[in-house]
Design an enzyme around this catalytic site. Structure first.
Site, short mmCIF file in Angstrom:
data_model
loop_
_atom_site.label_atom_id
_atom_site.label_comp_id
_atom_site.label_asym_id
_atom_site.label_seq_id
_atom_site.Cartn_x
_atom_site.Cartn_y
_atom_site.Cartn_z
CB THR A 121 -10.11 5.19 -1.77
OG1 THR A 121 -9.81 5.55 -0.42
CG2 THR A 121 -9.41 3.89 -2.13
CE LYS A 179 -2.71 10.83 2.82
NZ LYS A 179 -3.63 10.24 1.82
CE LYS A 230 -6.13 14.21 -0.06
NZ LYS A 230 -6.29 12.93 -0.71
NE ARG A 231 -4.37 10.17 9.93
CZ ARG A 231 -4.15 9.19 10.80
NH1 ARG A 231 -4.94 8.14 10.83
NH2 ARG A 231 -3.15 9.25 11.64
CG HIS A 274 -2.16 -0.72 1.10
ND1 HIS A 274 -3.28 -0.20 0.53
CD2 HIS A 274 -2.46 -1.99 1.43
CE1 HIS A 274 -4.24 -1.10 0.53
NE2 HIS A 274 -3.77 -2.21 1.07
CE LYS A 330 -14.35 6.25 -0.29
NZ LYS A 330 -13.86 6.08 1.07
#
Ligand code: PLP
Length: 814
Positions: A659, A555, A549-550, A361, A663
C-alpha cells in the site's frame, strides 16, 4: 470559480476557542494561561469528540434499526496514526481550530504534533484496516472495527553506536489519551482452558479461567458523510483483582498474579510481520478479541433478547477476517450458536458460513498460521472438538465432490496434530479474497489451488487502497490545493477517480511547473522535519529516493543497499565523470522483527554504509544515505510527499499488494519496481512509460528456482555487484572487520532465497534511464503528475465499494 465541498461546521472560531477553554477548565483543570501544548491538545481533542457525538449516536441507532447490513472488520491490528487532524477535517473544524488555538497563544502545528502516535499495528495490514474503517464511514456504510487496545504498540526503534537496531517498549498510554472511551458497562466475559464434559447428552465446556473484556471505543468519523462509526478495541481486565488468601499470607506478588495473567492478554502487540509467531499468548489474544466481538455484535443487534433469532445474524452483520488472526471466530460462532443458544449443528454451520469472509494477505507459506492442535486443545478444548467436526464434514464434502484421497489429505483443516487457520477460513466463510490482482491469481493457482478448484465461486479479488483524506489531503496540503485548483473542485477527496481530470493538465507546462514547485516545497519541508527529528542535514538539491517498509528479505532492502554501494564505488574510483553524476539522497526506514537475525543485520549494514558514505568528502553533494529511525505513520506523512523516486523492488510473487506503493504514486513519486503485488496495477494505470520496471517476472522466478538457482554465478558475472559485495565482505563498512557481515554475505552468495543477486544487473541498468529523465525536470514532473492523475483507483473508497459489491452485499445507510 472553485467548488468547495469539504465539510464545514457552523461553529465559529471564537465558539470553538470557548469550548477548548471549557475543557481546559473542567477536564484538564488548568487555566488557559497556564495550559501547555499537551493540555490544549487534550482539550481540543475532547472538544472535537463532543462535536461528533450526535452523529455517532444517530449512526449507531440507524445501524441497529436500519435495513442495511453492517460490516464487522475483525483485525488484530489497526495502525491509526494521529487522530486530531483527521477528526478536525471530518468534523469541518480545521479552520476554526487553527484560529482558536492561535487565539490561545499556540501554533496549530504544535498542538497537532503534541499527539503521541498510537502504533497498534506492524505495517501494511494494520494500516489497511485503518484506511478501510475511514472509507466505510466516509461511504456511510454502518461498520464496526473490532480489535485489541494493546497497552504497548509496535516497539520504538533506535540505533546504537554500532548501527544495530534497539527496541524499546512503546508505552503509548503514558499520557492522557483523549480518543478512546472505556465502557465498563458493555464488557464481555472470555474464558479459557478447562475441559469439556457431557451433561444430559450435551457437551458442556467447563473453562478454568476467564478474563473480562472491556471495550474502548474510538469514533471513526466519515468525511462528508455525516456518519460516525465505531472502532471498538478490547482491553483485558481481571475479574479477581487479587487473591485475598495469598495476600493474607503476605505473598503480595502472588496475590496480584491473576490480575497480571489476565491483563497480559492485551499488553503487547506482537512485533512480527510476515513471519511465524505461534505463541500461546498470541492465540489467547486472538480468541479474546474475537469472542468478545461476536458476543458484542449479538448484544448490539438483539438488545435485551434472551432468545434472539440468530438465524438472522448474517443479515445484520457480515464479518471480514483480516488475515488468519481472527479465524478462531469460526469455531467460536459455532460454539455460541450450539452451546449458548441451542441451535443444531447444521443451522449453526449455515449461519457461520454466511457470516464470515476471509482476506488472505500473503503468499509466503510461513506466514499462514498453523496452530498445534495440542495448544488449541489446552486453551480452547471445546473449539478443538468443533474444528475436528468441521474437518470431518469438510472431508465428506470433498469426497462427495469426487476429490481424491491424496488431495483431501493435503487440504485437511485438522491434520491430527495441527490446525491450518487459512484452510479453516476458506472453508468456513463465504468468500476468500486476495489483495491485488496478481496475488488473487496466485492464491488460486498456487497457495490455495485445491480450494479454488473445489470451490471456485468463493474466490475473488479486492485490490487494496489507501485513504485520500490522510495520505493526500492531510499529508500533502500543497498538492491538494493544486489538485483542487486544477480540477476546479475539491470533490476528488471523496471521489478520487476525479483525479483523471488532471490528465489534460499534464500537457500544460505551467501547471507541471506548479506541480514541480509543490514537490520542491515538500522536499524543503522534509529537510526541516529531518533536522528537527533526526538531527541530519539533508541536501534538498538532490534526488529524494526512498525505500520505507518493514525490513524483510523478500522486500529486498539488500538489493537497494548493494546498488547504493556500487554507486558509491563508481563515484570513488572515478568511473563516473562529473556530468554523469546525479546527486541523490537515499532514505531508508524499516523496523525488523526483534528475532529476525538477517533483517537486523541488514539494518546494521545500512547504518554503517550510511556512516561511511556520508562522511566521505569525495562523494559529498553527490550521494548521501540515511537510515531514518522508527518508521511510522508520521514519518510516512512527511516523507512520502517529499519523495521523487520510490522503491518497490520485492521479488516478483512475494509482495501480496503493498500500500506504500499507492501512497507514493498518489503523491507524485515515480516508482522503480518489479512486477509484483499492486505494482502491476499501478503500472497498468499510470502507463508503462511512466514507471521504471525491472527484474524477473513470477514465471521467470519459478523457472529459476526449478532450474536450480546459484547466486554466486550472478556475483561473478556483474563486476558492479561483485565489487559491492566485496566491499561489504572486506570490512569497508565495519572498520576492517571482515567477519561483521559474514552471515549476510554467505547468505547472498550461497542462498539468496529471494534472488536479489539475479535481479541486480537489471536494477543497476535501469538507473541510467532514471537519471536521464531526472535531468529533464519538466518531463520528470509531467510523468510524476501523470502518476497522480491515474492513481485515483487506489483509493480505499474504491476497495470498499468492491468489497460491498463482491463480498459483503450491503451498502450505505439510507
Ligand atoms: N508501515 C507504515 C508506517 C506505513 O505507513 C505503510 C504504508 O502503507 C506500511 C508500513 C506498508 O508499506 P508497504 O506497503 O511498502 O509494505
Amino acid at each position: 470559480m472553485t467548488e468547495i465541498t469539504a465539510p464545514k461546521s457552523p461553529v465559529t472560531a471564537d465558539q470553538f476557542a470557548d469550548e477548548i477553554r471549557e475543557q481546559l477548565k473542567y477536564t484538564q483543570n488548568v487555566t488557559a494561561e497556564r495550559a501547555t501544548a499537551a493540555d490544549v491538545y487534550v482539550a481540543a481533542s475532547k472538544a472535537v469528540r463532543n462535536h461528533l457525538a450526535d452523529a455517532w449516536f444517530k449512526t449507531q441507532a440507524d445501524t441497529v434499526n436500519g435495513s442495511t447490513k453492517a460490516v464487522g472488520y475483525l483485525s488484530a491490528e489497526f495502525l491509526m496514526g494521529k487522530q486530531l487532524e483527521n477528526a478536525l477535517l471530518n468534523a469541518g473544524l480545521t479552520e476554526q481550530f487553527d484560529k482558536a488555538v492561535e487565539s490561545l497563544g499556540f501554533a496549530p502545528k504544535d498542538i497537532i504534533d503534541a499527539e503521541y502516535e498510537p502504533g497498534l499495528g506492524n505495517g501494511g495490514l494494520g494500516r489497511l484496516a485503518a484506511c478501510f474503517i475511514d472509507s466505510l464511514a466516509s461511504l456511510g456504510v454502518p461498520a464496526f472495527g473490532y480489535g485489541i487496545q494493546y497497552k504497548y504498540g509496535i516497539f520504538k526503534q533506535t540505533f546504537d553506536e554500532n548501527g544495530k537496531q534497539v527496541e524499546t517498549p512503546d508505552y503509548w498510554l503514558n499520557n492522557e489519551e483523549p480518543w478512546g472511551h472505556i465502557d465498563y458497562n458493555r464488557d464481555q466475559k472470555v474464558s479459557f482452558g478447562g475441559e469439556v464434559v457431557e451433561e444430559n447428552g450435551k457437551k458442556v465446556w467447563k473453562p478454568a479461567w476467564s478474563v473480562r473484556a472491556v471495550p474502548v471505543d474510538y469514533l471513526v468519523p466519515g468525511y462528508a458523510s455525516g456518519r460516525v462509526n465505531t472502532l471498538r478495541l478490547w482491553t483485558a481486565k481481571s475479574y479477581d483483582e487479587f487473591d485475598l488468601l495469598a495476600f493474607n499470607r503476605s505473598e503480595y506478588m502472588d496475590a496480584v498474579k491473576p490480575q497480571v495473567k489476565a491483563e497480559n492478554i492485551s499488553k503487547i502487540l506482537y512485533p512480527e510481520d510476515s513471519t511465524k509467531v505461534g505463541k500461546e499468548l498470541r492465540l489467547e489474544q486472538q480468541y479474546f478479541f474475537v469472542s468478545a466481538s461476536l458476543h458484542d455484535a449479538i448484544r448490539v443487534f438483539y438488545p435485551g433478547q434472551d432468545k434472539p433469532d440468530l438465524t438472522t445474524f448474517p443479515d445484520k452483520i457480515t464479518f471480514q477476517l483480516n488475515d488468519t488472526h481472527p479465524v478462531i471466530g469460526i469455531p467460536e460462532l459455532m460454539r455460541i450458536l450450539i452451546d449458548e443458544y441451542g441451535y443444531d449443528w447444521d443451522t449453526a454451520w449455515t449461519v457461520t458460513q454466511k457470516t464470515f469472509n476471509y482476506t488472505c494477505h500473503t503468499l509466503l507459506p510461513e506466514a499462514l498460521e498453523v496452530w498445534p492442535a495440542s495448544l488449541i486443545g489446552e486453551l480452547l478444548p471445546r473449539h478443538l472438538e468443533i474444528i475436528k467436526k468441521i474437518n470431518e464434514q469438510f472431508e465428506d464434502e470433498l469426497k462427495g465432490k469426487g476429490i481424491d484421497d491424496k488431495t483431501i489429505e493435503d487440504m485437511r483443516i485438522y491434520t491430527g496434530d495441527a490446525v491450518r487457520m487459512a484452510y479453516l477460513a476458506t472453508y468456513g466463510g463465504s468468500h476468500v479474497n486476495g489483495v491485488a490482482e496478481l496475488h488473487s491469481q496466485l492464491l488460486k493457482d498456487v497457495t490455495l489451488k485445491n480450494f479454488s478448484d473445489a470451490y471456485p465461486s468463493k474466490f475473488t479479488n479486492v485490490t487494496n487502497g489507501v485513504t485520500p483524506r490522510r495520505f493526500v489531503k492531510l499529508a500533502n496540503p500543497g498538492l491538494s490545493d493544486l489538485i483542487t485548483e486544477g480540477l476546479g473542485t475539491d470533490k476528488w477527496i471523496s471521489d478520487l477517480e476525479l483525479l483523471k481530470g488532471l490528465v489534460p493538465l499534464t500537457k500544460d507546462d505551467e501547471f507541471v511547473k506548479k506541480f514541480a514547485a509543490v514537490k520542491a516545497a515538500n522536499k524543503h519541508a522534509f529537510v526541516g522535519f529531518a533536522k528537527d527529528h533526526y538531527g541530519i542535514d539533508v541536501d534538498e538539491n538532490t534526488l529524494f529516493n526512498t525505500m520505507v517498509k518493514r525490513l524483510h528479505e523478500y522486500k529486498r532492502q539488500s538489493l537497494k543497499i548493494l546498488l547504493v554501494i556500487s554507486q558509491y564505488a563508481a563515484l570513488k574510483n572515478g568511473s563516473l565523470n562529473a556530468e554523469e553524476i546525479l546527486p541523490r539522497t537515499v532514505f531508508f526506514g524499516a523496523k525488523a522483527a526483534p528475532g529476525y537475525y538477517l533483517a537486523k543485520m541488514t539494518i546494521e549494514l545500512i547504518n554503517n554504509v550510511s556512516k561511511v558514505i556520508n562522511n566521505d568528502p569525495d562523494v559529498k553533494g553527490k550521494l548521501a544515505v540515511y537510515m531514518l529511525p522508527n518508521y511510522n505513520i508520521e514519518m510516512a506523512q512527511n516523507l512520502i510527499p517529499a519523495t521523487e523516486l520510490d522503491e518497490q523492488i520485492s521479488q516478483a510473487g512475494k509482495e501480496a499488494s503493498g500500500t506504500g506503493n499507492m501512497k507514493f504514486a498518489l503523491n507524485g513519486a515515480l516508482t522503480v519496481g518489479t512486477l509484483d503485488g499492486a505494482n502491476v496495477e499501478i503500472r497498468e494505470r499510470v502507463g508503462a512509460e511512466n514507471f521504471f520496471l525491472f527484474g524477473m517476472t513470477v514465471d521467470e522466478v519459478e523457472k529459476l528456482y526449478a532450474d536450480g538457482y546459484d547466486p554466486a554465478k550472478y556475483y561473478e558475472a556483474d563486476p558492479r555487484l561483485k565489487q559491492a559485495i566485496d566491499l561489504v565482505a572486506n570490512g569497508t563498512f565495519s572498520n576492517g572487520d571482515r567477519n561483521a557481515y559474514a552471515p549476510l554475505v554467505a547468505d547472498w552468495l550461497t542462498k539468496d532465497w529471494f534472488m536479489a543477486l539475479a535481479d541486480f544487473s537489471a536494477y543497476a541498468d535501469i538507473q541510467a534511464e532514471i537519471e536521464k529523465l531526472y535531468r529533464d525536470p519538466l518531463e520528470w514532473n509531467r510523468k510524476a503528475l501523470l502518476n497522480v492523475a491515474n492513481s485515483g483507483y487506489f483509493s480505499s473508497d474504491r476497495s470498499i465499494e468492491d468489497y460491498l459489491e463482491r463480498i459483503w452485499h450491503t451498502g450505505p445507510l439510507a
